[in-house]
Design an enzyme around this catalytic site. Structure first.
Site, mmCIF file in Angstrom:
data_model
loop_
_atom_site.group_PDB
_atom_site.id
_atom_site.type_symbol
_atom_site.label_atom_id
_atom_site.label_comp_id
_atom_site.label_asym_id
_atom_site.label_seq_id
_atom_site.Cartn_x
_atom_site.Cartn_y
_atom_site.Cartn_z
ATOM 1 N N LYS A 259 0.824 -1.210 0.000
ATOM 2 C CA LYS A 259 0.000 0.000 0.000
ATOM 3 C C LYS A 259 0.868 1.274 0.000
ATOM 4 O O LYS A 259 0.620 2.222 -0.741
ATOM 5 C CB LYS A 259 -0.907 -0.029 1.243
ATOM 6 C CG LYS A 259 -1.553 1.272 1.599
ATOM 7 C CD LYS A 259 -2.654 1.627 0.628
ATOM 8 C CE LYS A 259 -3.083 3.051 0.843
ATOM 9 N NZ LYS A 259 -4.404 3.332 0.335
ATOM 10 N N CYS B 286 -3.476 10.862 1.732
ATOM 11 C CA CYS B 286 -2.846 9.566 1.465
ATOM 12 C C CYS B 286 -1.476 9.755 0.829
ATOM 13 O O CYS B 286 -0.459 9.435 1.420
ATOM 14 C CB CYS B 286 -3.720 8.752 0.512
ATOM 15 S SG CYS B 286 -5.421 8.672 1.054
HETATM 16 N N1 SAJ Z 1 -2.058 14.916 -8.667
HETATM 17 C C1 SAJ Z 1 -1.225 15.687 -9.472
HETATM 18 N N2 SAJ Z 1 -0.899 15.230 -10.707
HETATM 19 C C2 SAJ Z 1 -1.382 14.036 -11.193
HETATM 20 C C3 SAJ Z 1 -2.227 13.256 -10.365
HETATM 21 C C4 SAJ Z 1 -2.543 13.717 -9.110
HETATM 22 O O1 SAJ Z 1 -0.779 16.764 -9.089
HETATM 23 O O2 SAJ Z 1 -1.065 13.715 -12.341
HETATM 24 C C5 SAJ Z 1 -2.411 15.378 -7.310
HETATM 25 C C6 SAJ Z 1 -3.890 15.653 -7.140
HETATM 26 O O3 SAJ Z 1 -4.212 16.940 -7.603
HETATM 27 C C7 SAJ Z 1 -4.035 15.518 -5.643
HETATM 28 C C8 SAJ Z 1 -3.030 14.417 -5.276
HETATM 29 O O4 SAJ Z 1 -2.160 14.339 -6.385
HETATM 30 O O5 SAJ Z 1 -3.655 16.720 -4.987
HETATM 31 C C9 SAJ Z 1 -3.623 13.058 -5.010
HETATM 32 O O6 SAJ Z 1 -4.696 12.776 -5.875
HETATM 33 P P1 SAJ Z 1 -4.989 11.342 -6.522
HETATM 34 O O7 SAJ Z 1 -6.251 11.440 -7.297
HETATM 35 O O8 SAJ Z 1 -3.816 10.869 -7.279
HETATM 36 O O9 SAJ Z 1 -5.120 10.328 -5.294
HETATM 37 P P2 SAJ Z 1 -5.974 10.307 -3.905
HETATM 38 O O10 SAJ Z 1 -5.129 10.873 -2.820
HETATM 39 O O11 SAJ Z 1 -7.347 10.834 -4.055
HETATM 40 O O12 SAJ Z 1 -6.112 8.697 -3.704
HETATM 41 C C10 SAJ Z 1 -4.923 7.896 -3.635
HETATM 42 C C11 SAJ Z 1 -5.092 6.714 -4.612
HETATM 43 N N3 SAJ Z 1 -3.794 6.034 -4.782
HETATM 44 C C12 SAJ Z 1 -3.274 5.806 -5.995
HETATM 45 O O13 SAJ Z 1 -3.801 6.175 -7.028
HETATM 46 C C13 SAJ Z 1 -1.978 5.059 -6.024
HETATM 47 C C14 SAJ Z 1 -6.141 5.742 -4.083
HETATM 48 O O14 SAJ Z 1 -6.228 4.602 -4.918
HETATM 49 C C15 SAJ Z 1 -5.785 5.326 -2.655
HETATM 50 O O15 SAJ Z 1 -6.755 4.428 -2.119
HETATM 51 C C16 SAJ Z 1 -5.787 6.590 -1.815
HETATM 52 O O16 SAJ Z 1 -4.751 7.446 -2.302
HETATM 53 C C17 SAJ Z 1 -5.538 6.199 -0.353
HETATM 54 O O17 SAJ Z 1 -6.508 6.129 0.408
HETATM 55 O O18 SAJ Z 1 -4.396 5.884 -0.014
#
Ligand code: SAJ
Length: 421
Positions: free
Chosen positions: A212, A266
């Site tokens: 994870k 996360c």
């Molecule tokens: N972000 C960027 N650029 C990108 C993608 C995301 O700047 O290309 C930023 C987003 O704006 C945001 C942050 O990253 O601020 C996180 O967003 P996210 O949509 O990537 O993820 P979370 O935090 O909503 O959810 C993540 C997920 N993990 C992965 O995709 C590996 C989810 O599957 C997990 O269950 C969750 O964390 C968790 O609970 O750990």
């Protein structure tokens, strides 16, 4: 082992949907939370968090009598612990919620029960939880003492659902199941198979914990790469979004998108658990965290430069006369979740430091958080009309829909690459 009653401890963003999905499969579920307001809300068939369709599933589960909530633990056949694991001083994991959850359920455990830790945890946390349970219940045997023959089975099964798509991903995603023994893994898999359509893959508790953390660190490191590229491209006068689109045409390149930083509870947290466990070895993971955490300050510097440019073009004006509009506060697009949001951090800083008027646009909330009380919440069109500088922080759908003509000739700081005119 037959499971007729499941107890979910911690009814937040993961625990509540999990409880509701078990209940929707006609399994009796008792949800436990220390927050009386959350317990009362659920028992009325309502929800205290925002997640698409969750209200309907919880309402049906409560009305049909399969789900109920309480602050007091009671006996069940399986216990799922889904409490927060934040970090404390020095980015050290804080396991105190797991400890209190263990102490809360220990008195109602009986031989044959299964305890699953779902919270994202540093490697070794499941063994630690089992040690706390064993300490509280010397009359029962645990896997660390009795191996396959233990009275209580213990496993780690991390959630990996994406906020905004939780109900679909809970059912469809593959699940990593790490038992403290094989029998523990098999018992946990039998439980999840009641609703998981994805594959349930068995491993050890330590590997499941690391898996994870690895998933979220992978994403953090790759976002840091994109963020670092955006800083380099600014120096080199190259459009980073065009660059990434072009590079991603290579069959083995898949660069993520730069932004104002990484938010949520996360991806910006979990990599620190790896750094804490192996501080000497985790060099890229630590640097990625630092790169992503430094991005908001870089955005603020860019805004200051834009204000300077505006003033040099408008002699006679001072910073007090410059209206700045911040577009978006949420931590990612099209949600109302402001937790650990870099956009919110930037907006707060701008509203504190900027001498002139600050306008905020966040279509997903009705009132500004108290830290932004000096700013004004406006609609997209009002903000575009009134502001001298448009600071785009989140790629919400209504922002993407702004017609190009409305932005022509405007001074824009775009952290998401959607307003490149
Ligand atoms: N972000 C960027 N650029 C990108 C993608 C995301 O700047 O290309 C930023 C987003 O704006 C945001 C942050 O990253 O601020 C996180 O967003 P996210 O949509 O990537 O993820 P979370 O935090 O909503 O959810 C993540 C997920 N993990 C992965 O995709 C590996 C989810 O599957 C997990 O269950 C969750 O964390 C968790 O609970 O750990």
């Amino acid at each position: 082992m037959s499971i007729s009653k499941v107890s979910v401890v911690g009814l937040g963003y993961i625990g509540l949907p999990t409880a509701a999905v078990f209940a929707s499969r006609k399994i009796e579920v008792i949800g436990i939370d220390v927050n009386q307001h959350c317990v009362d809300t659920i028992n009325r068939g309502q929800i205290h968090i925002v997640e698409p369709d969750l209200d309907m599933v919880v309402h049906a589960a409560v009305t049909e009598g399969y789900l109920r909530a309480s602050t007091i633990p009671e006996p069940a056949d399986a216990f799922l612990i889904a409490v927060p694991t934040p970090f404390k001083e020095g980015f050290k994991p804080d396991l105190s919620y797991i400890k209190s959850a263990s102490e809360a359920i220990a008195p109602v455990l009986k031989a044959g029960d299964l305890v699953i830790l779902e919270s994202t945890s540093p490697v070794g946390a499941t063994e630690q939880m089992a040690a706390w349970l064993a300490e509280a219940r010397p009359d029962l045997s645990f896997p660390q003492q009795a191996g396959e023959g233990s009275d209580i089975r213990v496993a780690h099964c991390p959630e990996r659902v994406l906020p905004g798509h939780v109900l679909r991903e809970l059912v469809q995603n593959d699940r990593v199941i790490g038992g403290m023994t094989e029998r523990c893994s098999l018992a946990a898999r039998a439980l999840y198979k009641t609703f998981v359509e994805g594959e349930c893959v068995l491993t050890t508790a330590r590997t499941a914990e690391m898996c994870k953390l690895t998933e979220n660190s992978f994403r953090d490191v790759n976002i840091a790469f994109a963020n670092e590229l955006s800083i380099i491209c600014e120096e080199l006068k190259v459009d980073v979004w065009e660059l990434i689109q072009l590079a991603n045409r290579h069959p083995r390149v898949n660069i993520l998108q730069p932004g104002p930083g990484v938010g949520g509870h996360c991806i910006a947290v979990d990599p620190w658990f790896i750094v804490d466990s192996a501080p000497e070895q985790a060099r890229i993971i630590r640097t990625a965290r630092e790169v992503n955490d430094s991005k908001p300050a870089w955005v603020i510097d860019k805004l200051h430069a834009a204000i300077g440019e505006h003033l040099s073009k408008n002699p006679g004006k001072t910073a007090k006369d410059v209206v700045v509009a911040c577009f978006g506060l949420a931590f990612k697009p099209d949600i109302d979740d402001l937790r650990e949001s870099p956009a919110l951090e930037i907006a707060k800083e701008v509203s504190k430091r900027h001498a002139g008027k600050v306008i905020v646009v966040e279509p997903n909330i009705k009132a500004l958080p108290s830290a932004l009380e000096a700013a004004e919440l406006c609609s997209v069109s009002q903000a575009i009309e009134r502001a001298d500088i448009l600071l785009l922080l989140v790629d919400h759908k209504p922002f993407k829909e702004v017609p190009v003509q409305a932005l022509q000739g405007r001074q824009i700081v775009d952290t998401r690459g959607i307003w490149r005119v």
